[in-house]
Design a protein around this motif. Structure first.
Motif, mmCIF file in Angstrom:
data_model
loop_
_atom_site.group_PDB
_atom_site.id
_atom_site.type_symbol
_atom_site.label_atom_id
_atom_site.label_comp_id
_atom_site.label_asym_id
_atom_site.label_seq_id
_atom_site.Cartn_x
_atom_site.Cartn_y
_atom_site.Cartn_z
ATOM 1 N N ILE A 45 -1.519 -0.583 4.031
ATOM 2 C CA ILE A 45 -2.481 -1.069 4.973
ATOM 3 C C ILE A 45 -2.648 -2.210 4.852
ATOM 4 N N TYR A 46 -2.052 -3.208 4.121
ATOM 5 C CA TYR A 46 -2.184 -4.662 3.975
ATOM 6 C C TYR A 46 -1.335 -5.047 2.858
ATOM 7 N N GLU A 47 -0.561 -6.104 3.406
ATOM 8 C CA GLU A 47 0.514 -6.657 2.401
ATOM 9 C C GLU A 47 0.469 -8.153 2.700
ATOM 10 N N ASP A 48 0.521 -9.214 1.971
ATOM 11 C CA ASP A 48 1.001 -10.431 1.993
ATOM 12 C C ASP A 48 1.833 -10.840 0.659
ATOM 13 N N GLU A 49 2.020 -12.164 0.636
ATOM 14 C CA GLU A 49 2.935 -12.498 -0.776
ATOM 15 C C GLU A 49 2.116 -12.298 -1.973
ATOM 16 N N LYS A 50 0.724 -12.154 -2.115
ATOM 17 C CA LYS A 50 0.285 -11.662 -3.369
ATOM 18 C C LYS A 50 0.148 -10.507 -3.644
ATOM 19 N N VAL A 51 -0.360 -9.588 -2.796
ATOM 20 C CA VAL A 51 -1.013 -8.339 -2.970
ATOM 21 C C VAL A 51 -0.398 -7.416 -1.938
ATOM 22 N N THR A 83 -11.047 10.455 -1.695
ATOM 23 C CA THR A 83 -11.862 10.652 -0.486
ATOM 24 C C THR A 83 -10.974 9.952 0.988
ATOM 25 N N LYS A 84 -11.105 10.340 1.932
ATOM 26 C CA LYS A 84 -10.144 9.647 3.145
ATOM 27 C C LYS A 84 -10.307 8.381 2.966
ATOM 28 N N GLY A 85 -9.043 7.771 3.209
ATOM 29 C CA GLY A 85 -9.155 6.348 3.123
ATOM 30 C C GLY A 85 -9.018 5.695 1.815
ATOM 31 N N HIS A 86 -8.864 6.301 0.771
ATOM 32 C CA HIS A 86 -8.926 5.819 -0.482
ATOM 33 C C HIS A 86 -7.769 4.876 -0.731
ATOM 34 N N THR A 87 -8.032 3.596 -1.068
ATOM 35 C CA THR A 87 -6.891 2.579 -1.096
ATOM 36 C C THR A 87 -6.788 1.991 -2.354
ATOM 37 N N LEU A 88 -5.430 1.653 -2.945
ATOM 38 C CA LEU A 88 -5.213 0.839 -4.012
ATOM 39 C C LEU A 88 -4.795 -0.648 -3.692
ATOM 40 N N VAL A 89 -5.227 -1.401 -4.093
ATOM 41 C CA VAL A 89 -4.820 -2.954 -4.041
ATOM 42 C C VAL A 89 -4.622 -3.231 -5.301
ATOM 43 N N ILE A 90 -3.117 -3.667 -5.237
ATOM 44 C CA ILE A 90 -2.342 -4.140 -6.522
ATOM 45 C C ILE A 90 -1.768 -5.713 -6.295
ATOM 46 N N PRO A 91 -1.761 -6.547 -7.425
ATOM 47 C CA PRO A 91 -0.962 -7.643 -7.249
ATOM 48 C C PRO A 91 0.367 -7.371 -7.618
ATOM 49 N N LYS A 92 1.417 -8.105 -6.648
ATOM 50 C CA LYS A 92 2.677 -8.023 -6.694
ATOM 51 C C LYS A 92 3.347 -8.528 -7.870
ATOM 52 N N LYS A 93 2.625 -9.216 -8.545
ATOM 53 C CA LYS A 93 3.068 -9.623 -9.959
ATOM 54 C C LYS A 93 2.650 -8.534 -10.733
ATOM 55 N N HIS A 94 3.772 -7.861 -11.823
ATOM 56 C CA HIS A 94 3.367 -6.839 -12.765
ATOM 57 C C HIS A 94 2.661 -7.344 -13.837
#
Length: 142
Positions: A19-25, A35-46
């Motif tokens: 649903i969203y992506e850039d160079e960092k996340v 629930t409907k729309g449950h989203t995970l936001v992760i850093p691209k760096k492990h």
């Protein structure tokens, strides 16, 4: 890290609903949909968990949370609120050891999601709270 499911999602080796992506996340729908729309936001760096963040990575990741949360809320007029949850360590229910923040839309009190905070007010005194606070404060690094 090649055996990390989230690193594989970032690399495009495992499909996800981004649903969203850039160079960092990267932000994508959690396959479990608590629930409907449950989203995970992760850093691209492990990194495994919050204890491994430096100030720059924290600023990069956490600065994006409000705009992603607003987009989720705007996507459905039935959304009344949102839980933002970050589990760190197995004892705290972390199951994927690549840091991730759950954005869990809340529709009503019967949407199937719950969290429980035990009230330990009776177990604490003002003095014990001062002692706990002082112990934590002296460990804060600049």
């Amino acid at each position: 890290m090649t055996d990390c499911i989230f690193c594989k999602i970032i690399a495009g080796e495992i499909p996800s609903t981004t649903i969203y992506e850039d160079e960092k996340v990267k932000a994508f729908l959690d396959i479990s949909q608590a629930t409907k729309g449950h989203t995970l936001v992760i850093p691209k760096k492990h990194i495994a968990n919050i204890f491994e963040y430096d100030e720059k990575l924290a600023a990069d990741v956490f600065a994006r949370i409000p705009k992603i949360a607003r987009a989720i809320k705007a996507s459905d007029p039935k959304i009344q609120g949102m839980n933002i949850v970050n589990n760190n360590g197995e004892v705290a229910y972390q199951t994927v050891f690549h840091s991730h923040i759950h954005l869990i839309p809340r529709y009503n009190n019967e949407d199937g999601f719950s969290m429980t905070f035990q009230d330990n007010t009776e177990k604490n005194t003002p003095e014990s709270l001062q002692e706990i606070g002082a112990n934590i404060s002296e460990k804060i690094e600049d």
